[in-house]
Design a protein around this motif. Sequence first.
Motif, short mmCIF file in Angstrom:
data_model
loop_
_atom_site.label_atom_id
_atom_site.label_comp_id
_atom_site.label_asym_id
_atom_site.label_seq_id
_atom_site.Cartn_x
_atom_site.Cartn_y
_atom_site.Cartn_z
N GLY A 172 0.59 12.03 -8.64
CA GLY A 172 2.10 11.51 -9.35
C GLY A 172 2.82 10.18 -8.98
N LEU A 173 1.70 9.24 -8.59
CA LEU A 173 2.14 8.04 -8.34
C LEU A 173 1.56 7.11 -9.18
CD1 LEU A 173 1.30 8.14 -4.19
CD2 LEU A 173 3.34 8.17 -5.30
N GLU A 174 2.45 6.27 -9.57
CA GLU A 174 2.15 5.04 -10.55
C GLU A 174 1.25 4.10 -9.66
OE1 GLU A 174 4.03 1.79 -13.78
OE2 GLU A 174 5.38 3.07 -12.42
N VAL A 175 0.16 3.62 -10.24
CA VAL A 175 -0.73 2.64 -9.84
C VAL A 175 -0.26 1.05 -10.38
CG1 VAL A 175 -3.12 1.58 -9.43
CG2 VAL A 175 -2.62 3.99 -9.42
N ILE A 176 0.24 0.36 -9.31
CA ILE A 176 0.68 -0.96 -10.02
C ILE A 176 -0.56 -1.88 -9.89
CG2 ILE A 176 2.31 -2.79 -9.26
CD1 ILE A 176 3.53 -0.16 -9.91
N CYS A 177 -1.41 -1.96 -9.06
CA CYS A 177 -2.45 -2.97 -8.86
C CYS A 177 -3.75 -2.08 -8.16
CB CYS A 177 -2.28 -4.24 -8.27
SG CYS A 177 -3.30 -5.59 -8.31
N ALA A 178 -5.07 -2.49 -8.50
CA ALA A 178 -6.22 -1.76 -7.71
C ALA A 178 -7.09 -3.11 -7.51
CB ALA A 178 -6.55 -0.83 -8.39
N GLY A 179 -7.98 -3.16 -6.75
CA GLY A 179 -9.00 -4.15 -6.47
C GLY A 179 -9.81 -4.03 -5.15
N LYS A 180 -10.07 -5.25 -4.78
CA LYS A 180 -11.05 -5.17 -3.50
C LYS A 180 -10.72 -6.52 -2.87
CE LYS A 180 -14.72 -7.84 -5.33
NZ LYS A 180 -16.23 -8.07 -5.37
N GLY A 181 -11.39 -6.91 -1.76
CA GLY A 181 -11.28 -7.96 -1.04
C GLY A 181 -12.60 -8.68 -1.07
N THR A 182 -12.65 -10.22 -0.85
CA THR A 182 -13.77 -10.90 -0.91
C THR A 182 -13.86 -12.21 -0.04
OG1 THR A 182 -15.72 -11.65 -2.28
CG2 THR A 182 -13.45 -12.27 -2.99
N LYS A 183 -14.58 -12.94 0.01
CA LYS A 183 -14.43 -14.43 0.50
C LYS A 183 -14.38 -15.23 -0.48
CE LYS A 183 -16.84 -17.78 3.58
NZ LYS A 183 -18.43 -17.65 4.33
N TYR A 184 -13.14 -16.05 -0.48
CA TYR A 184 -13.10 -16.92 -1.85
C TYR A 184 -12.28 -18.13 -1.39
CZ TYR A 184 -10.96 -18.60 -6.12
OH TYR A 184 -10.71 -19.45 -6.85
N LEU A 185 -12.84 -19.21 -1.98
CA LEU A 185 -12.05 -20.48 -2.04
C LEU A 185 -12.21 -21.09 -3.51
CD1 LEU A 185 -12.89 -22.29 1.30
CD2 LEU A 185 -10.79 -21.43 0.74
N PRO A 186 -11.32 -21.99 -3.97
CA PRO A 186 -11.35 -22.39 -5.40
C PRO A 186 -12.83 -23.04 -5.45
CG PRO A 186 -9.09 -22.54 -4.74
CD PRO A 186 -9.95 -22.00 -3.55
N ALA A 187 -13.13 -23.58 -4.58
CA ALA A 187 -14.24 -24.67 -4.75
C ALA A 187 -15.63 -23.76 -4.95
CB ALA A 187 -14.65 -25.65 -3.58
N TYR A 188 -15.49 -22.39 -4.56
CA TYR A 188 -16.81 -21.59 -4.74
C TYR A 188 -17.19 -21.54 -6.14
CZ TYR A 188 -16.38 -20.19 0.00
OH TYR A 188 -16.34 -19.89 1.42
N HIS A 189 -16.38 -21.57 -7.02
CA HIS A 189 -16.54 -21.51 -8.66
C HIS A 189 -17.56 -22.53 -9.08
CE1 HIS A 189 -13.77 -18.47 -9.38
NE2 HIS A 189 -12.52 -19.40 -9.47
#
Length: 458
Positions: A172-189
């Motif tokens: 009965g709880l509203e999910v606001i956000c769901a996801g995961k973690g990762t290693k990220y920096l903008p330069a990685y794109h």
Amino acid sequence: MNLYAKLKARAAAGRPVRVGVIGAGKFGSMFLSQGPRTPGLHIVGIADLDVNRARASCARVDWPAERYAARSFAEAMASGSTFITDDAEALIATGGMDVIVEATGNPGAGIRHALLCCKHGRHIVMVNVEADALAGPLLARHAAAAGIVYSFAYGDQPALIAEIVDWARTAGLEVICAGKGTKYLPAYHQSTPETVWGHYGFSPEEVAGGDFNAQMFNSFLDGTKSALEMAAVANGCDLEPAADGLSFPPCGKDDLPTILRPRADGGILPHKGTVEVVSSLERDGRPVFRDLRWGVYATFEAPSDYVKQCFAQYGLKTDSTGRYATMYKPYHLIGLELGISIASAALRGEATGSTQGFRGDVVATAKRDLKPGEKLDGEGGFMVYGKLMPASLSLAHGGLPIGLAHNVVLKNPVAGGQPVRWADVTFDETQQAVKVRREMESLFRAADSAGQKAPAAA
């Protein structure tokens, strides 16, 4: 909670769940290490374009040679051993097969194998998130019509996220956000297969000694894999991505409910009911305190003051208002956990997460300025990465899905950081993957034009 008991019962009755594995790479190998240790499972066959690689994978995970010495599917069925082949269609068509694990990572192959599973009545565990992001909303409909289970792969993040979302909503709880973690920096794109190992800190000796694929690992680093997985979560959990895609905020476990709440309440989210990936690195490269790099989460909201009080009474870490809290799982073991999906599909007729609609899409985006005449090299390559966006925007803009951004030639220039469109490339309309994707786009575009929501998979 009784999957293990059901598997033991099948083993005792001499009726193991019969499994075929397509793709003997890293994920497939991790499952192969556990399959023989699980009562009630029989890996009847392994299909890989390189049968020697498949045999090497079996040896790497300590299978004795006699376990994979069967000379036919019939011999494998009779002896309890495994037959290795390069013929995936024959594996799927083998009589008595219960579940197919699609772990190729090739979107076109994944689509073909899923449709063959529909034809032959085999449940499918779609490890291949590339195929699911490309055409999962349509494949799930075909699977439902065929009466088979189309499932996310337990152990991979989308299935584990879907599990937490289902837990929250069922409570009965509203999910606001769901996801995961990762290693990220903008330069990685802008990372390429030539730079990827330096970013990961792997030595040449480590790379040479393992089953590592530079382009595959680069797709994790450059943001493509995160986008694909969050598209799967959005489509499987009825969540709407942000219009500008993933922002990868630096965030540790303790800060999840504070950062992953709506902007109106002091967080970063443009709206409730979305997906996001958090980074284990601060923007200056420092490690985030108590990061969630290997984990998954869902943030939810107390629907009343009473529930907010319960959050506090039972020690949930919340934001400063006490309204928002997060449940997370700190690790995932990918292929080591895959047996849960197989058992769930075969013994319960249930998916461990499954595509329901078309809410998120992943569009090929230029890593650098691209010129007419250049041939795109696909996911994890030198030229494009995948960016998450709402499916409605992707359809409106004619975005080229990352799963089809391989071996297609540019007709128009595309500036670095800009999405590639169908109109920018020359493509083969007769390819099965292209035909299936275009059919799916037409289905959802027509539904949007009529002001309707396309029917979800049963």
